[in-house]
Design a protein around this motif. Structure first.
Motif, PDB file in Angstrom:
ATOM      1  N   ILE A  19       0.863  -1.183   0.000  1.00  0.00           N
ATOM      2  CA  ILE A  19       0.000   0.000   0.000  1.00  0.00           C
ATOM      3  C   ILE A  19       0.896   1.228   0.000  1.00  0.00           C
ATOM      4  O   ILE A  19       1.683   1.432   0.926  1.00  0.00           O
ATOM      5  CB  ILE A  19      -0.935   0.016   1.222  1.00  0.00           C
ATOM      6  CG1 ILE A  19      -1.829  -1.222   1.233  1.00  0.00           C
ATOM      7  CG2 ILE A  19      -1.772   1.293   1.246  1.00  0.00           C
ATOM      8  CD1 ILE A  19      -2.689  -1.372   2.470  1.00  0.00           C
ATOM      9  N   THR A  20       0.802   2.034  -1.053  1.00  0.00           N
ATOM     10  CA  THR A  20       1.670   3.193  -1.188  1.00  0.00           C
ATOM     11  C   THR A  20       0.842   4.452  -1.404  1.00  0.00           C
ATOM     12  O   THR A  20      -0.383   4.404  -1.511  1.00  0.00           O
ATOM     13  CB  THR A  20       2.691   2.980  -2.327  1.00  0.00           C
ATOM     14  OG1 THR A  20       3.691   3.995  -2.274  1.00  0.00           O
ATOM     15  CG2 THR A  20       2.011   2.985  -3.694  1.00  0.00           C
ATOM     16  N   GLY A  21       1.526   5.570  -1.447  1.00  0.00           N
ATOM     17  CA  GLY A  21       0.884   6.861  -1.599  1.00  0.00           C
ATOM     18  C   GLY A  21       1.744   7.904  -0.918  1.00  0.00           C
ATOM     19  O   GLY A  21       2.680   7.566  -0.179  1.00  0.00           O
ATOM     20  N   PRO A  22       1.458   9.176  -1.123  1.00  0.00           N
ATOM     21  CA  PRO A  22       2.283  10.236  -0.547  1.00  0.00           C
ATOM     22  C   PRO A  22       2.104  10.358   0.956  1.00  0.00           C
ATOM     23  O   PRO A  22       1.152   9.808   1.524  1.00  0.00           O
ATOM     24  CB  PRO A  22       1.789  11.495  -1.273  1.00  0.00           C
ATOM     25  CG  PRO A  22       0.396  11.168  -1.672  1.00  0.00           C
ATOM     26  CD  PRO A  22       0.378   9.706  -1.968  1.00  0.00           C
ATOM     27  N   PRO A  23       3.005  11.093   1.615  1.00  0.00           N
ATOM     28  CA  PRO A  23       2.858  11.308   3.058  1.00  0.00           C
ATOM     29  C   PRO A  23       1.504  11.940   3.383  1.00  0.00           C
ATOM     30  O   PRO A  23       1.094  12.903   2.737  1.00  0.00           O
ATOM     31  CB  PRO A  23       4.008  12.284   3.387  1.00  0.00           C
ATOM     32  CG  PRO A  23       4.997  12.107   2.278  1.00  0.00           C
ATOM     33  CD  PRO A  23       4.207  11.773   1.068  1.00  0.00           C
ATOM     34  N   GLY A  24       0.819  11.384   4.372  1.00  0.00           N
ATOM     35  CA  GLY A  24      -0.459  11.925   4.795  1.00  0.00           C
ATOM     36  C   GLY A  24      -1.658  11.427   4.020  1.00  0.00           C
ATOM     37  O   GLY A  24      -2.794  11.866   4.273  1.00  0.00           O
ATOM     38  N   ALA A  25      -1.463  10.487   3.104  1.00  0.00           N
ATOM     39  CA  ALA A  25      -2.586  10.007   2.286  1.00  0.00           C
ATOM     40  C   ALA A  25      -3.517   9.078   3.049  1.00  0.00           C
ATOM     41  O   ALA A  25      -4.687   8.931   2.689  1.00  0.00           O
ATOM     42  CB  ALA A  25      -2.060   9.299   1.033  1.00  0.00           C
ATOM     43  N   GLY A  26      -3.004   8.409   4.083  1.00  0.00           N
ATOM     44  CA  GLY A  26      -3.830   7.479   4.845  1.00  0.00           C
ATOM     45  C   GLY A  26      -3.451   6.025   4.656  1.00  0.00           C
ATOM     46  O   GLY A  26      -4.277   5.126   4.854  1.00  0.00           O
ATOM     47  N   LYS A  27      -2.198   5.763   4.307  1.00  0.00           N
ATOM     48  CA  LYS A  27      -1.747   4.397   4.051  1.00  0.00           C
ATOM     49  C   LYS A  27      -1.896   3.508   5.281  1.00  0.00           C
ATOM     50  O   LYS A  27      -2.359   2.373   5.181  1.00  0.00           O
ATOM     51  CB  LYS A  27      -0.275   4.409   3.597  1.00  0.00           C
ATOM     52  CG  LYS A  27      -0.012   5.175   2.329  1.00  0.00           C
ATOM     53  CD  LYS A  27       1.460   5.167   1.947  1.00  0.00           C
ATOM     54  CE  LYS A  27       2.330   5.910   2.922  1.00  0.00           C
ATOM     55  NZ  LYS A  27       2.054   7.385   2.933  1.00  0.00           N
ATOM     56  N   ARG A 158      -3.362  17.179   7.190  1.00  0.00           N
ATOM     57  CA  ARG A 158      -3.037  16.026   8.030  1.00  0.00           C
ATOM     58  C   ARG A 158      -1.581  16.042   8.460  1.00  0.00           C
ATOM     59  O   ARG A 158      -1.242  15.711   9.595  1.00  0.00           O
ATOM     60  CB  ARG A 158      -3.320  14.729   7.264  1.00  0.00           C
ATOM     61  CG  ARG A 158      -4.785  14.393   7.082  1.00  0.00           C
ATOM     62  CD  ARG A 158      -4.898  13.140   6.235  1.00  0.00           C
ATOM     63  NE  ARG A 158      -6.268  12.684   6.078  1.00  0.00           N
ATOM     64  CZ  ARG A 158      -6.608  11.668   5.292  1.00  0.00           C
ATOM     65  NH1 ARG A 158      -5.680  11.011   4.595  1.00  0.00           N
ATOM     66  NH2 ARG A 158      -7.868  11.306   5.192  1.00  0.00           N
ATOM     67  N   LEU A 159      -0.692  16.410   7.547  1.00  0.00           N
ATOM     68  CA  LEU A 159       0.733  16.420   7.869  1.00  0.00           C
ATOM     69  C   LEU A 159       1.058  17.487   8.904  1.00  0.00           C
ATOM     70  O   LEU A 159       1.845  17.244   9.828  1.00  0.00           O
ATOM     71  CB  LEU A 159       1.555  16.641   6.589  1.00  0.00           C
ATOM     72  CG  LEU A 159       1.586  15.453   5.633  1.00  0.00           C
ATOM     73  CD1 LEU A 159       2.226  15.863   4.315  1.00  0.00           C
ATOM     74  CD2 LEU A 159       2.325  14.276   6.241  1.00  0.00           C
ATOM     75  N   VAL A 160       0.473  18.662   8.755  1.00  0.00           N
ATOM     76  CA  VAL A 160       0.689  19.711   9.746  1.00  0.00           C
ATOM     77  C   VAL A 160       0.218  19.233  11.112  1.00  0.00           C
ATOM     78  O   VAL A 160       0.913  19.379  12.125  1.00  0.00           O
ATOM     79  CB  VAL A 160      -0.030  21.014   9.335  1.00  0.00           C
ATOM     80  CG1 VAL A 160       0.011  22.033  10.478  1.00  0.00           C
ATOM     81  CG2 VAL A 160       0.589  21.609   8.075  1.00  0.00           C
ATOM     82  N   GLU A 161      -0.969  18.622  11.146  1.00  0.00           N
ATOM     83  CA  GLU A 161      -1.506  18.117  12.409  1.00  0.00           C
ATOM     84  C   GLU A 161      -0.609  17.029  12.990  1.00  0.00           C
ATOM     85  O   GLU A 161      -0.385  16.973  14.208  1.00  0.00           O
ATOM     86  CB  GLU A 161      -2.923  17.578  12.185  1.00  0.00           C
ATOM     87  CG  GLU A 161      -3.936  18.664  11.872  1.00  0.00           C
ATOM     88  CD  GLU A 161      -5.254  18.103  11.367  1.00  0.00           C
ATOM     89  OE1 GLU A 161      -5.391  16.851  11.286  1.00  0.00           O
ATOM     90  OE2 GLU A 161      -6.143  18.903  11.032  1.00  0.00           O
ATOM     91  N   ARG A 162      -0.094  16.166  12.127  1.00  0.00           N
ATOM     92  CA  ARG A 162       0.798  15.098  12.606  1.00  0.00           C
ATOM     93  C   ARG A 162       2.056  15.677  13.224  1.00  0.00           C
ATOM     94  O   ARG A 162       2.471  15.278  14.321  1.00  0.00           O
ATOM     95  CB  ARG A 162       1.172  14.162  11.451  1.00  0.00           C
ATOM     96  CG  ARG A 162       2.153  13.063  11.846  1.00  0.00           C
ATOM     97  CD  ARG A 162       2.686  12.306  10.648  1.00  0.00           C
ATOM     98  NE  ARG A 162       1.650  11.599   9.950  1.00  0.00           N
ATOM     99  CZ  ARG A 162       1.838  10.978   8.779  1.00  0.00           C
ATOM    100  NH1 ARG A 162       3.037  11.025   8.197  1.00  0.00           N
ATOM    101  NH2 ARG A 162       0.848  10.331   8.197  1.00  0.00           N
ATOM    102  N   HIS A 163       2.698  16.615  12.539  1.00  0.00           N
ATOM    103  CA  HIS A 163       3.923  17.201  13.060  1.00  0.00           C
ATOM    104  C   HIS A 163       3.664  17.932  14.385  1.00  0.00           C
ATOM    105  O   HIS A 163       4.486  17.874  15.303  1.00  0.00           O
ATOM    106  CB  HIS A 163       4.533  18.155  12.035  1.00  0.00           C
ATOM    107  CG  HIS A 163       5.047  17.472  10.802  1.00  0.00           C
ATOM    108  ND1 HIS A 163       5.787  16.312  10.853  1.00  0.00           N
ATOM    109  CD2 HIS A 163       4.930  17.785   9.481  1.00  0.00           C
ATOM    110  CE1 HIS A 163       6.109  15.937   9.622  1.00  0.00           C
ATOM    111  NE2 HIS A 163       5.603  16.808   8.775  1.00  0.00           N
ATOM    112  N   ARG A 164       2.542  18.607  14.482  1.00  0.00           N
ATOM    113  CA  ARG A 164       2.212  19.301  15.732  1.00  0.00           C
ATOM    114  C   ARG A 164       1.950  18.303  16.865  1.00  0.00           C
ATOM    115  O   ARG A 164       2.338  18.535  18.013  1.00  0.00           O
ATOM    116  CB  ARG A 164       0.986  20.196  15.531  1.00  0.00           C
ATOM    117  CG  ARG A 164       1.228  21.359  14.584  1.00  0.00           C
ATOM    118  CD  ARG A 164       0.225  22.464  14.791  1.00  0.00           C
ATOM    119  NE  ARG A 164       0.477  23.158  16.065  1.00  0.00           N
ATOM    120  CZ  ARG A 164      -0.324  24.090  16.564  1.00  0.00           C
ATOM    121  NH1 ARG A 164      -1.427  24.430  15.920  1.00  0.00           N
ATOM    122  NH2 ARG A 164      -0.034  24.675  17.708  1.00  0.00           N
TER     123      ARG A 164
END
Length: 200
Positions: A19-27, A158-164
């Protein structure tokens, strides 16, 4: 996704799903959904994330790569390929795989047991279909591959939220999401056409 999951579960023997996809896609979310469906169907699934092959933080610091952590050259790609090959070929013994601890921001060796009875192996990560050696060897070690796509604005949020969530202030989290993460996302997006299935 239900039909796609059912198709995987209908395959006999050990199946390796990528299962692949860019960062934050929901893999990771998709991988967990497949795992639960496999358990409900009486299969014995295990999730083996590519992120376990991150280089250790002290190595990234020493090499001057800390600011591009997550880029293809910040992983032990050869190790990941070797693990997938062992999972495919050494089915009569337990193969130990690493994971990635997001609280520690470090890989953890020998954390996941792929036991002989594991018949659905789900691996997820950004670069499963990347056509740079040694990443280019991954696709042939998968029985099927899925690409997870979401709208870019949602993925970036999603990525901003993850980093925070893991300690960055808003400014640094945004810089990471729109900088290194975005460069990696564009690299991954170019592999979409190589997937067997695109999940929107």
């Amino acid at each position: 996704m239900t039909d796609a999951t059912e198709a995987v579960l209908a395959r006999p023997g050990r199946v390796v799903l990528g299962i692949t996809g860019p960062p934050g896609a929901g893999k990771s979310t998709v991988a967990e959904q497949v795992r639960r469906a496999a358990v409900a169907a009486g299969r014995r699934p295990v999730v083996v994330p590519m992120d376990g092959f991150h280089l250790a933080q002290q190595v990234l610091d020493a090499l001057g790569l800390a600011e591009v952590k997550g880029a293809p050259h910040t992983f032990d790609a050869h190790g990941f390929v070797a693990l997938l090959r062992r999972i495919r070929e050494q089915r009569d013994e337990t193969v130990w795989a690493p994971t990635f601890d997001r609280d520690l921001e470090q890989p953890v060796a020998g954390a996941i047991a792929v036991e002989p009875g594991a018949d659905i192996v789900i691996t997820e990560g950004n670069y499963l279909l990347l056509q740079q050696d040694p990443w280019s060897r991954v696709r042939d070690l998968l029985d099927t591959s899925w690409y997870v796509h979401v709208a870019d604005d949602l993925r970036r949020r999603r990525l901003v939220e993850r980093h925070r969530r893991f300690g960055d202030d808003l400014e640094r989290a945004t810089r990471r999401a729109l900088g290194n993460d975005e460069r990696n996302a564009q690299l991954v997006a170019a592999t979409r056409h190589l997937a067997d299935l695109v999940l929107d």
